[in-house]
Design a protein around this motif. Structure first.
Motif, short mmCIF file in Angstrom:
data_model
loop_
_atom_site.label_atom_id
_atom_site.label_comp_id
_atom_site.label_asym_id
_atom_site.label_seq_id
_atom_site.Cartn_x
_atom_site.Cartn_y
_atom_site.Cartn_z
N VAL A 66 34.67 43.28 38.60
CA VAL A 66 35.74 42.97 38.00
C VAL A 66 36.76 42.27 38.55
N PHE A 67 37.51 41.37 38.05
CA PHE A 67 38.42 40.61 38.59
C PHE A 67 39.72 40.78 37.47
N SER A 68 40.82 41.20 37.89
CA SER A 68 41.76 41.98 37.04
C SER A 68 42.97 41.41 37.44
N PHE B 147 28.83 51.69 32.88
CA PHE B 147 28.82 50.66 33.67
C PHE B 147 29.12 51.07 35.18
N ASP B 148 28.39 50.33 36.14
CA ASP B 148 28.62 50.47 37.60
C ASP B 148 29.53 49.55 38.17
N ILE B 149 30.98 50.02 38.50
CA ILE B 149 31.89 49.23 38.83
C ILE B 149 31.86 48.85 40.54
N LEU B 150 31.34 47.92 40.77
CA LEU B 150 30.80 47.60 42.29
C LEU B 150 32.13 47.19 42.97
N GLU B 151 33.11 46.63 42.28
CA GLU B 151 34.21 45.96 42.99
C GLU B 151 35.31 45.76 41.95
N LEU B 152 36.68 46.21 41.98
CA LEU B 152 37.61 45.56 41.07
C LEU B 152 38.48 45.18 41.91
N SER B 153 38.93 43.70 41.96
CA SER B 153 40.09 43.05 42.55
C SER B 153 41.28 42.75 41.76
N GLY C 199 26.91 41.16 36.74
CA GLY C 199 27.83 40.15 35.96
C GLY C 199 29.27 40.36 36.59
N PHE C 200 30.20 39.31 36.05
CA PHE C 200 31.54 39.52 36.57
C PHE C 200 32.43 39.39 35.21
#
Length: 199
Positions: free
Chosen positions: A132-134, A154-160, A192-193
């Motif tokens: 996720v890009f926020s 959902f599995d959140i692998l990264e949130l930047s 996915g992103f």
């Protein structure tokens, strides 16, 4: 030809100069009628709580406009949608449902928020492991976003986020593209992103 001959959609934005790109992506004849919640980017939790308290007022403003619901005036709105993701996710699934039911009750129209559309899009693409890009949210709201997505499995692998990087924010949208590209290079196992927006 009359504007809105295909559909008129009431949409609630955070602030008067809200983003209106959705009009570019819709078919001819779809018109968006806007109301706002009085806050801008870089939201804190208390700002989102304030905006949530303004959903009722904004909904009533929409149905008082000439483009009001068919039950009140023929040819009016067919749907109301707050395009304010933080408002939808702040209270989790329960809070999201309460907002939708509030709007339906006032307007006597179908209603949704940006959040179910986000979830449905990921599901339709069979994306479970997501990065996720926020760009607009502070850390506390990013955590709410993480909790919301986790609640749907959902599995959140990264949130930047770039909320603390004014140089990146000022350079949007080119800088956003580069940020997502870098994220994709970093998180290879993502299916996915997601670029989270809506305030």
């Amino acid at each position: 030809m009359t504007t809105g001959w295909r559909a008129r959609i009431g949409t609630i934005h955070p602030y008067p100069s809200g983003i209106r790109e959705m009009g570019v992506a819709t078919p001819p004849g779809v018109e968006f009628i806007f109301a706002n919640l009085g806050k801008g980017p870089g939201l804190k939790i208390e700002d989102v709580e304030f905006m949530t308290s303004q959903v009722e007022r904004a909904t009533r403003e929409l149905i008082m406009q000439p483009e009001s619901p068919p039950a009140v005036r023929p040819g009016g709105l067919q749907l109301i949608m707050p395009s304010v993701l933080p408002v939808a996710i702040l209270g989790g699934k329960k809070g999201e449902k309460e907002i939708i039911e509030l709007i339906k009750g006032i307007a006597q129209l179908p209603a949704t928020t940006a959040a179910p559309a986000m979830v449905e899009a990921l599901k339709r693409l069979n994306v479970k492991r997501v990065a996720v890009f926020s760009p607009y949210y502070r850390q506390e709201l990013n955590e709410k976003l993480r909790e919301y997505l986790l609640s749907y499995g959902f599995d959140i692998l990264e949130l930047s986020s770039t909320m603390d990087n004014l140089e990146v924010l000022a350079g949007a949208p080119d800088s956003f593209y580069r940020q997502v590209r870098d994220l994709a290079a970093k998180v290879h196992e993502a299916e996915g992103f997601l670029i989270a927006g809506g305030a």
